[in-house]
Design an enzyme around this catalytic site. Structure first.
Site, mmCIF file in Angstrom:
data_model
loop_
_atom_site.group_PDB
_atom_site.id
_atom_site.type_symbol
_atom_site.label_atom_id
_atom_site.label_comp_id
_atom_site.label_asym_id
_atom_site.label_seq_id
_atom_site.Cartn_x
_atom_site.Cartn_y
_atom_site.Cartn_z
ATOM 1 N N CYS A 202 0.748 -0.949 0.092
ATOM 2 C CA CYS A 202 -0.171 0.054 0.098
ATOM 3 C C CYS A 202 1.100 1.105 0.072
ATOM 4 O O CYS A 202 2.033 1.198 -0.132
ATOM 5 C CB CYS A 202 -0.954 0.094 1.304
ATOM 6 S SG CYS A 202 -0.228 0.157 2.827
ATOM 7 N N CYS A 278 -1.661 1.411 -4.045
ATOM 8 C CA CYS A 278 -0.285 2.152 -4.281
ATOM 9 C C CYS A 278 -0.216 2.651 -5.588
ATOM 10 O O CYS A 278 0.898 3.477 -5.780
ATOM 11 C CB CYS A 278 1.028 1.033 -3.986
ATOM 12 S SG CYS A 278 0.804 -0.163 -5.238
ATOM 13 N N CYS A 282 2.995 0.640 -8.041
ATOM 14 C CA CYS A 282 2.555 -0.712 -8.206
ATOM 15 C C CYS A 282 3.679 -1.220 -8.978
ATOM 16 O O CYS A 282 3.708 -1.211 -10.368
ATOM 17 C CB CYS A 282 1.319 -1.054 -8.288
ATOM 18 S SG CYS A 282 1.176 -2.803 -7.843
#
Ligand SMILES: Cc1cc2nc3c(=O)[nH]c(=O)nc-3n(C[C@H](O)[C@H](O)[C@H](O)COP(=O)(O)O)c2cc1C
Length: 324
Positions: A202, A278, A282
Site C-alpha cells: 500500500c 499504491c 505498483c
C-alpha cells in the site's frame, strides 16, 4: 527472505566471525538477504530484571541499540542465526545481554498472550566453537540458545559446533567447515524456499499491507513467504493498527514500514503482488500475478473503521490462501 546473523564474539575478526560470515555467504548464494549484527559494537545494556516488560510489554531501557534497532531486526528476520564462542561454558556477556533483553518478547508472548505472526515459520540456528574438547562443551550454550529462540519466536532448528578451535584463524583451517556449512544451509533453507512469495503493498506500509501480511504469515507462513512494503513508507506502523491487531491477539510491535525497492531487492522474484492503493508505484514483476484490493485507507479514520478494515482484510487473506 531476510536472515539475521548475530555475531556474539568480542573479537571482531576471530573464529565466530569467520564461521558466521561463511554461513551467511552460503545463505546469500541461496538467494537470501542477510545482515550481520556485531553485538560487541552495539550498546546493549543488561536486563534490569525490573519486570516492567511482563506487565507493559516494553523494556524500560529505551535509548540503547536493543530498543532502537535490535527488537525490530529480531521481528523482521525469518531465520535468526546466533553465533558465539564458548566463554566459561556459555556465551560471552555481550550476546548474553541481548538474549536476556529478549525477555521483552518472551513477556509479550507468555505474559500478555500476544502472538508474533512469524512465530509459526521463523527458524533459529546456533553456531558455536570453543578451545577444549570436553563432551559437555556446548551444553550450556545450547540450552541458552534454545530458550532464546523460543523467546524470540523461532523454532530451534539445530547447530553446528566445533571443538579445539582457539587461536584466530583456527576455524578457517578446519577441514570440513565449508562443506558442513553448505550442506546445513541447503537443508535449513529448502522448506522456506519452496514457499510461494506474496507481497502486499500500500502507500505507507503502515496500515493495510501490514495487517494483510500479518494474517498471511500467521495463517500460512509455512506455505508462503510474505512481504509487505509501501511506495511512500511512513516512519512507523500506525498505532491504531497495533491496537486493533492486539485486540485479536496479534503482535505487530517493533515492525517497521519497508520501502518498496528494499523489499524487491530482498526478494526479486514474486508469485503474487497484492496492491491496496499504491497507485502507479505498483511494481511490474515479471511472472507475478497482480491483484488490486479495493480497500479505502483507514489511516486517520475512526478506530471502528480500522477494526472493520482489519476484519475485511482477514477475510480476503483467508480467501487468497484457500485459492492459492
Ligand atoms: C574469557 C574467555 C573464556 C573462555 N572460556 C572457554 C571455555 O569455557 N571453554 C572453551 O573450550 N574455550 C573457552 N575459551 C576459548 C574460546 O572459546 C576460543 O578461543 C574461541 O575460538 C574464541 O572465538 P572467537 O575467535 O570468535 O572469539 C574462552 C576464551 C575466553 C577469552
Amino acid at each position: 527472505m531476510f536472515i539475521l546473523g548475530i555475531q556474539g564474539s568480542p573479537r571482531q575478526k576471530g573464529n565466530t566471525r569467520y564461521l558466521l560470515q561463511t554461513f551467511l555467504q552460503a545463505c546469500q548464494e541461496q538467494g537470501a538477504a542477510t545482515s550481520m549484527l556485531q553485538v560487541a559494537q552495539k550498546e546493549v545494556r543488561p536486563c534490569l530484571g525490573c519486570g516492567v516488560c511482563e506487565k507493559k510489554g516494553f523494556c524500560v531501557i529505551k535509548d540503547d541499540s536493543m530498543s532502537l534497532d535490535i527488537y525490530s531486526l529480531l521481528r523482521k528476520a525469518e531465520v535468526i542465526v546466533a553465533a558465539a564462542p564458548i566463554f566459561f561454558y556459555n556465551v560471552p556477556s555481550e550476546i548474553k545481554a541481548l538474549m536476556d533483553r529478549s525477555q521483552t518478547l518472551w513477556s509479550r508472548r507468555y505474559k500478555l498472550g500476544l502472538e508474533d505472526p512469524l512465530r509459526n515459520s521463523r527458524k533459529g540456528f546456533l553456531l558455536a566453537q570453543g578451545a577444549t574438547k570436553g563432551k559437555d562443551l556446548f551444553q550450556g550454550t545450547t540450552m541458552t540458545a534454545r530458550y532464546f529462540f523460543d523467546a524470540v519466536g523461532a523454532e530451534y532448528s539445530g547447530s553446528l559446533t566445533y571443538r579445539q578451535i582457539e587461536a584466530k584463524g583456527d576455524m578457517e583451517k578446519h577441514p570440513t567447515v565449508l562443506q558442513d556449512v553448505k550442506e546445513t544451509v541447503q537443508e535449513l533453507l529448502a522448506p522456506l524456499q519452496a514457499r510461494k512469495k506474496i507481497i502486499f503493498i500500500c502507500r505507507e506500509n503502515s496500515c493495510r499491507s501490514q495487517m494483510a501480511a500479518a494474517f498471511a504469515r500467521q495463517l500460512a507462513g509455512d506455505r508462503f513467504e510474505v512481504l509487505s512494503a509501501g511506495s511512500e513508507p511512513a516512519g512507523a506502523v500506525n498505532p491504531d493498527v497495533l491496537k486493533v491487531m492486539q485486540e485479536i491477539g496479534l503482535d505487530l510491535a517493533f515492525l517497521r514500514p519497508c520501502p518498496l525497492n528494499e523489499a524487491l531487492n530482498e526478494s526479486p522474484t514474486l508469485d503474487l503482488v497484492v496492491s491496496m492503493g499504491c497507485g502507479e508505484a505498483c511494481p511490474i514483476v515479471p511472472g507475478a500475478t497482480v491483484q488490486d484490493w479495493d480497500l479505502p485507507d483507514p489511516a486517520g479514520q475512526s478506530i471502528e473503521f480500522m477494526r472493520e478494515t482489519r476484519d475485511r482484510i482477514k477475510e480476503r487473506v483467508e480467501r487468497l490462501i484457500a485459492s492459492a
